[in-house]
Design a protein around this motif. Structure first.
Motif, PDB file in Angstrom:
ATOM      1  N   VAL A 119     -73.167  -8.339  47.178  1.00  0.00           N
ATOM      2  CA  VAL A 119     -73.657  -7.162  47.432  1.00  0.00           C
ATOM      3  C   VAL A 119     -72.884  -6.103  47.642  1.00  0.00           C
ATOM      4  N   ILE A 139     -82.173 -10.206  50.312  1.00  0.00           N
ATOM      5  CA  ILE A 139     -81.714 -11.142  49.652  1.00  0.00           C
ATOM      6  C   ILE A 139     -82.347 -12.295  49.238  1.00  0.00           C
ATOM      7  N   GLY A 176     -77.396  -6.107  53.298  1.00  0.00           N
ATOM      8  CA  GLY A 176     -78.544  -6.697  52.763  1.00  0.00           C
ATOM      9  C   GLY A 176     -79.386  -6.577  54.206  1.00  0.00           C
TER      10      GLY A 176
END
Ligand SMILES: [Zn+2]
Length: 521
Positions: A119, A139, A176
């Motif tokens: 990420v 996610i 996230g």
């Protein structure tokens, strides 16, 4: 001296209050004053000309993660008034890319400006392309499960579940904001409730949210809602039911029970909300029709079954078993990949079958074979009455369920659901035309409600000190233009749009400036 003043607007605060005629002053990336600013000076003055001034819309349910890297200007969303996208839904996020997970083919077949796995790496790349909209990233559970254990139909071994939890934790640390599941799709559909709960506990620890494309939206709708609510009840995580619907005529009557279940959970103290797009057709891969056993093993394995006469026969028997001619009429071909299948985009399955001289079930397998599984389906399975009832529920926000498109360039060639270009404009149009909730409530569903439920700080409301995500709308001209037959058309009626104070649409035209940010916790 303000940087921008939006003059003569009918200002909706986002919280549901009736509008006020006034001006909005912006300094740098924040709203600095709301009121009569006729005497104030400003570097730039934008006239609302009596139109609506609202907080920028938050699209509560999107799949834009990978596409933002290709089309960072996000025109299909900007022209609906959207300034923030909640990405990574339905179990599939474009990061983290670990192990055996393969991005969906419509993402995988595009060219990107760089590579990423984590990420954090995705964020760096996203920053480098300067997105026009803000990004709130979830996610995907399928992304984690596919990475840890591929596409096998079995519970995870302890080590595999640990991998998923560890990758999730790392992804949340890197920005996230929660976990999404897609329990109707492989490999998510092979996961049991315990697996989801284990991961939801990681999210709860991080103060994140759990969103779910549930295991069933028709036949087992009530059980699926119960399963979803149970995740919240056992872990304390806020829950978002994705694209709430009663799918299939035989299940339309379940709405009362579904809504009662959700209201009871809220009364019990659960933080549960839902999103919905204002259309009665859903849109996904055509092979969603397949029985679970035929979805095992990933793309290659599924395609091998489509091309194996015995397996194909079995699939055709099962998918035609409880479908009537009317059911096949209610399925439209969406996107396609092969030159020979292009002409069927926007056709019903029945019409396509007649044209090909095959049965509808044979047609499904024929298209998936030629398109190497990249056939989309648009499914007219929802009740319009139920749709309006769902949209009127006070906890239901607007989610397009679509990724970014553009009328030219690499994201202009497919055949998406019209919601990609129209969802928010269509809903606000309905409110302006008195077909649903009040305009103030409609605005709240696209602004303060998602901001609060998702924990998007200082956005979704027009007030001094909040970020200057703002949209100015001409109520006469506001209209979604995209149709099922011709989806690639921008909505009309967005006069000005600012993201973090950056004028991104001015007098109806996009500017070269982009001010979107990746939204951290
Ligand atoms: Zn979904």
């Amino acid at each position: 001296m303000f940087d921008v003043i939006i003059q003569h607007g009918l200002v909706y605060d986002g919280g549901g209050k009736e509008p006020v005629r006034c001006d909005v002053g912006i300094r740098r990336d924040r709203i600095d004053a709301v009121g009569d600013l006729s005497e104030a000076e400003s570097r730039l003055t934008l006239s609302a000309n009596g139109g609506l001034v609202c907080p920028g819309f938050i699209d509560a349910h999107t799949h834009s993660d990978a596409y933002l890297l290709i089309e960072p200007g996000a025109p299909s969303k900007l022209f609906q008034g959207v300034t923030t996208e909640v990405t990574g839904n339905c179990g599939a996020s474009c990061a983290p890319l670990f192990g055996a997970w393969r991005m969906p083919s419509d993402w995988a077949d595009k060219d990107y400006p760089g590579t990423w796995h984590t990420v954090g790496e995705y964020r760096t790349l996203l920053d480098s392309v300067r997105p026009a909209v803000n990004v709130y990233m979830l996610i995907g559970h399928n992304t984690l499960r596919g990475g840890a254990m591929g596409y096998e139909n079995r519970p995870p071994a302890a080590g595999e579940l640990n991998d998923m939890a560890r990758w999730l934790e790392q992804s949340l640390d890197e920005g996230g904001r929660g976990l999404s599941s897609g329990l109707a799709y492989p490999p998510g559909l092979f996961a049991g409730p315990e697996e989801i709960q284990r991961l939801a506990r990681v999210v709860a620890k991080h103060g994140g949210i759990y969103t779910s494309h549930m295991r069933s939206e028709g036949r087992h709708l009530i059980e699926a809602i119960s399963e979803t609510l149970h995740v919240g009840a056992t872990t304390g995580v806020p829950v978002q039911i994705s694209h709430l619907k009663t799918s299939g005529r035989a299940h339309w009557h379940k709405l009362d029970e579904a809504l009662a279940l959700i209201r009871q959970a809220q009364a019990d103290g659960l933080r549960v909300a839902a999103d919905r797009y204002p259309y009665t057709a859903s849109c996904t891969d055509l092979d969603i029709l397949f029985p679970d056993w035929a979805e095992e093993g990933g793309r290659e394995a599924i395609l091998a079954r489509v091309r194996d006469p015995a397996a194909a026969r079995k699939i055709m028997d099962e998918i035609s078993a409880d479908r009537t001619a009317e059911d096949w009429d209610a399925i439209m071909i969406g996107n396609t990949a092969h030159p020979d299948t292009c002409r069927y985009r926007g056709w019903t399955l029945s019409r396509t079958a007649r044209d090909l001289g095959r049965s509808p079930a044979e047609t499904v397998l024929h298209l998936l074979d030629l398109d190497a599984l990249q056939t989309g389906g648009i499914f007219f399975g929802m009740s319009e009455e139920n749709m309006w009832r769902i949209l009127a529920e006070p906890y239901v926000m607007i989610g397009s369920d679509a990724s970014i498109r553009a009328i030219e360039g690499p994201l202009s060639h497919d055949h998406p659901h019209p919601r990609a270009y129209g969802a928010h404009a269509r809903f606000l149009r309905a409110a302006l035309d008195h077909k649903t909730v009040s305009v103030a409530e409609a605005v709240r569903k696209m602004t303060a409600l998602p901001a609060e439920h998702f924990g998007i700080r200082d956005r979704g409301v027009i007030a001094t000190g909040r970020f200057a995500d703002l949209v100015v709308i001409d109520p006469e001209a506001l209209r979604d233009q995209a149709t099922y037959a011709h989806p690639h058309q921008y909505a009309t009626g967005i006069r000005h749009l600012l993201v973090n104070g950056v004028p991104t649409i001015r007098d109806g035209h996009p500017t070269p400036h982009r001010g979107g940010r990746f939204l951290e916790g």
